[in-house]
Design an enzyme around this catalytic site. Sequence first.
Site, PDB file in Angstrom:
ATOM      1  N   HIS A  28      69.592  65.203  28.192  1.00  7.45           N
ATOM      2  CA  HIS A  28      68.708  65.654  27.137  1.00  7.45           C
ATOM      3  C   HIS A  28      67.552  66.365  27.706  1.00  7.45           C
ATOM      4  CE1 HIS A  28      70.842  62.025  25.912  1.00  7.45           C
ATOM      5  NE2 HIS A  28      70.448  62.237  24.637  1.00  7.45           N
ATOM      6  N   GLY A 116      65.995  53.365  26.250  1.00  7.72           N
ATOM      7  CA  GLY A 116      67.206  54.129  25.570  1.00  7.72           C
ATOM      8  C   GLY A 116      67.624  53.780  24.121  1.00  7.72           C
ATOM      9  N   PRO A 117      67.666  52.386  24.071  1.00  8.24           N
ATOM     10  CA  PRO A 117      67.597  51.803  22.663  1.00  8.24           C
ATOM     11  C   PRO A 117      66.114  52.177  22.095  1.00  8.24           C
ATOM     12  CG  PRO A 117      68.611  50.347  24.049  1.00  8.24           C
ATOM     13  CD  PRO A 117      67.765  51.294  24.730  1.00  8.24           C
ATOM     14  N   ASP A 157      59.513  60.278  18.203  1.00  5.02           N
ATOM     15  CA  ASP A 157      59.610  60.035  16.779  1.00  5.02           C
ATOM     16  C   ASP A 157      60.644  58.860  16.647  1.00  5.02           C
ATOM     17  OD1 ASP A 157      58.393  62.206  15.683  1.00  5.02           O
ATOM     18  OD2 ASP A 157      59.754  63.344  16.682  1.00  5.02           O
ATOM     19  N   HIS A 262      67.723  68.936  21.408  1.00  3.70           N
ATOM     20  CA  HIS A 262      67.574  67.394  21.895  1.00  3.70           C
ATOM     21  C   HIS A 262      68.491  67.114  23.153  1.00  3.70           C
ATOM     22  CE1 HIS A 262      67.152  63.151  21.407  1.00  3.70           C
ATOM     23  NE2 HIS A 262      68.619  63.020  21.412  1.00  3.70           N
ATOM     24  N   GLU A 426      60.427  38.758  14.952  1.00  5.44           N
ATOM     25  CA  GLU A 426      61.358  38.168  16.091  1.00  5.44           C
ATOM     26  C   GLU A 426      61.870  39.222  16.879  1.00  5.44           C
ATOM     27  OE1 GLU A 426      61.920  37.900  12.716  1.00  5.44           O
ATOM     28  OE2 GLU A 426      61.967  35.759  12.335  1.00  5.44           O
ATOM     29  N   PHE A 452      68.359  33.680  13.386  1.00  9.02           N
ATOM     30  CA  PHE A 452      67.460  34.838  13.627  1.00  9.02           C
ATOM     31  C   PHE A 452      67.420  35.386  14.843  1.00  9.02           C
ATOM     32  CE2 PHE A 452      64.788  32.722   9.964  1.00  9.02           C
ATOM     33  CZ  PHE A 452      65.562  33.128   8.924  1.00  9.02           C
ATOM     34  N   HIS A 476      67.550  24.669  14.904  1.00  6.59           N
ATOM     35  CA  HIS A 476      68.402  24.779  13.773  1.00  6.59           C
ATOM     36  C   HIS A 476      69.617  25.502  13.853  1.00  6.59           C
ATOM     37  CE1 HIS A 476      64.326  23.762  12.736  1.00  6.59           C
ATOM     38  NE2 HIS A 476      64.524  23.736  11.594  1.00  6.59           N
ATOM     39  N   HIS A 488      70.650  30.322   6.226  1.00  6.25           N
ATOM     40  CA  HIS A 488      69.794  29.818   7.296  1.00  6.25           C
ATOM     41  C   HIS A 488      70.712  29.145   8.223  1.00  6.25           C
ATOM     42  CE1 HIS A 488      66.410  31.115   5.163  1.00  6.25           C
ATOM     43  NE2 HIS A 488      65.579  30.360   6.074  1.00  6.25           N
TER      44      HIS A 488
HETATM   45  C1  LIG Z   1      68.025  52.272  18.591  1.00  8.88           C
HETATM   46  C2  LIG Z   1      68.905  53.646  18.516  1.00  8.88           C
HETATM   47  N1  LIG Z   1      69.210  54.406  17.729  1.00  8.88           N
HETATM   48  C3  LIG Z   1      69.746  55.547  17.844  1.00  8.88           C
HETATM   49  C4  LIG Z   1      69.530  56.134  19.232  1.00  8.88           C
HETATM   50  C5  LIG Z   1      70.370  57.459  19.642  1.00  8.88           C
HETATM   51  N2  LIG Z   1      69.397  58.735  19.778  1.00  8.88           N
HETATM   52  C6  LIG Z   1      68.678  58.951  20.860  1.00  8.88           C
HETATM   53  S1  LIG Z   1      67.453  59.867  20.885  1.00  8.88           S
HETATM   54  C7  LIG Z   1      67.383  60.052  19.102  1.00  8.88           C
HETATM   55  C8  LIG Z   1      66.624  60.344  18.310  1.00  8.88           C
HETATM   56  C9  LIG Z   1      65.715  61.357  19.013  1.00  8.88           C
HETATM   57  O1  LIG Z   1      64.534  61.690  18.389  1.00  8.88           O
HETATM   58  P1  LIG Z   1      63.341  61.870  19.114  1.00  8.88           P
HETATM   59  O2  LIG Z   1      62.843  60.371  19.336  1.00  8.88           O
HETATM   60  O3  LIG Z   1      62.214  62.228  18.232  1.00  8.88           O
HETATM   61  O4  LIG Z   1      63.501  62.499  20.393  1.00  8.88           O
HETATM   62  P2  LIG Z   1      63.353  63.837  20.800  1.00  8.88           P
HETATM   63  O5  LIG Z   1      64.431  64.561  19.912  1.00  8.88           O
HETATM   64  O6  LIG Z   1      61.900  64.486  20.270  1.00  8.88           O
HETATM   65  O7  LIG Z   1      63.642  64.008  22.292  1.00  8.88           O
HETATM   66  C10 LIG Z   1      68.553  59.061  18.669  1.00  8.88           C
HETATM   67  C11 LIG Z   1      68.780  58.769  17.114  1.00  8.88           C
HETATM   68  C12 LIG Z   1      69.039  55.554  20.212  1.00  8.88           C
HETATM   69  N3  LIG Z   1      68.939  55.896  21.573  1.00  8.88           N
HETATM   70  N4  LIG Z   1      68.592  54.178  20.023  1.00  8.88           N
END
Ligand SMILES: Cc1ncc(C[n+]2csc(CCOP(=O)(O)OP(=O)(O)O)c2C)c(N)n1
Length: 681
Positions: A28, A116-117, A157, A262, A426, A452, A476, A488
Amino acid sequence: MSSVLDQQCINAIRFLSVDMVQKANSGHPGMPLGAAPMAYVLWTRWLKYNPRNPHWVNRDRFVLSAGHGSALLYSLLHLTGYDLSLDDIRQFRQWGSKTPGHPERRHTPGVETTTGPLGQGMANAIGMAIAEAQLAARYNRPDHVVIDHHTFAIVSDGDLMEGVASEAASLAGHLRLGKLTCLYDDNYVTLAAGTDITFSENRARRFEAYGWHTVSVTDGNDLAAIDAALRAARAETERPSLILVRTHIGYGSPEQDTFKAHGAPLGKEDVRRTKQKLGWPTEPDFLIPDDALAHFREALERGAHDEAAWNERMTTYVTTFPDLSQELQRRLRNELPPGWDADIPVFHADAKGLATREASGKVMNAIAPRLPALIGGSADLDPSTKTALKGLGDFNPPNSKNEDEQGSDGAGWSYAGRNLHFGVREHAMGAIVNGLAAHGGFIPFGSTFLIFSDYMRPAIRLAALMGLHVVHVFTHDSIALGEDGPTHQPVEQLAALRAIPNLIVIRPGDANETAVAWRVALETRDRPVALVLSRQDLPTLDRNRYAPAEGVRRGAYVLSDATVGPLALILIASGSEVGLIVAAAQRLQAQGIAVRCVSMPSWELFDALPQFERDAVLPPAVVTRLVVEAGVAQGWHRFVGAAGDVMSVERFGASAPADALLREYGFTVERVCARAKALLD
Ligand SMILES: Cc1ncc(C[n+]2csc(CCOP(=O)(O)OP(=O)(O)O)c2C)c(N)n1
């Protein structure tokens, strides 16, 4: 005004990142191109760190929450002198390299948490800020400040869109975490689109409503403005700060401001054009001008100096407060204090017994006073999960004594409090306890209903991936929670947790197994543990008659064995169904069937045993095996084999009293005996 040297340094970050992505043909480039100036200002003027010692306790924490921008972080780590060579940089995203696709804790020196997530990193950072506040409140003394660092994150974002970050940010504002600063890479573009089609609320006002301090920087290349914003954030001690920095994704490249910048290499030609546009030599790749490197490497001297100054303070602290400092250092070394388990109760045999959640609450409260690292709470459920640490205070900002103290443990509100109130959040809870564990000095726990756990699964998975020592208390744990009904009642959640690698799941069968489960949970230093507990009472087994509960440590153990004849049948259960197979075994035994009862609270602990020990519990020759568990059967077949059977729940639960449900779903002594006999036949 930025100097020529500043520009060189920023471009060095940019093009190391771009070249990394280009060489790997994967990654990226857009985010590092846009965010390099803010990262530069932060890492050369504000962030306190020692590249020679990434584990220095009082370093500022930095989280790249937008983990897809990993190349940016690796560039910074290399340039400032961490143990990350240019060769490592060239190996970006390759097998066995120190520079994986997304930043991974314990993999690359200087990476604090795996990101990353999206959203997780920001919530981790909030956990780290809580950690700092708690340690500072407990250990600092007037004129003896030994815990005093800031926490920074770069967020994108995607981070701000994700629920987990929103939950955590709401809590951070409430908690007034004034030493937390998030730099928002506000570039109006995500992976697949411009933000105008999905994300149009006023982010600054949203965070202000959460109780954050916000500053806007309208030009992400304006170093003086970024610096001033960081100064304003430092001056603000009562609220966390969000600095909204207007940047341009893919800055300087032909695809600037488009989502095409991106997540794909620019391509050779566009790399060349971008370098030309920003005044950077097109050859060689991975260029680092000497002046720029020298400037970045000033971090080494600064860091060594800062750490040495801190060491001096620490030396005085150690002699002035020997007990406190010993406690602190033990925590930071991740050690359990001697005698931590001295008060863990033994539960006497009792046919009525008690719920394992109750037993857990008693055990926790027996341990907590002796184990200051144990801190945590629930997502607004501690009256049900029994996780309140009585008399150990509530974590909230000083002087925030609420008029309405409902939910307080009564020992005062302060940052020294050990009960964290997560609210109904949570997912944030999961990510925040990860942040506490990643910070160091804590064995954090979080708690909610087992159902949950689904709401926090991404954070649990990351804890397992990072090898973070956190404890989850899930109560639970089956349809036997009763009247709340199928929404639940967990059915597939146990299987889902067991599916996560490196997570230890323990579902103890009675109060004494629960006590051992807690011992295992606290002695385990290198991975998360999930304790799965009952709402309903379970008989406390007579350990004079049945094997000691210490067997929990082995994951599965023989509770009782056939008294006559060769073994004909093995009954296996976990948690609340252990009492059921014990009762069924008595009846079958009385009918002359040679039956063994196995309590199997943890697959992971059992799997870790050598084969011969596993065979001693489940002899391969005895193929008539019946598992009884009030959840889906998925996964159990490897323990029962082709000739065995599983009594399970293969549909959703229902709303009814627990007794009725257990009867209707077949969890009765009669049905277990009938199923066992059918197997034998
Ligand atoms: C929970 C999650 N969902 C989807 C993705 C896949 N993904 C990676 S970057 C991104 C969006 C990028 O947008 P932004 O956060 O604005 O980063 P930029 O494009 O400015 O680098 C997505 C959807 C991820 N990494 N984590």
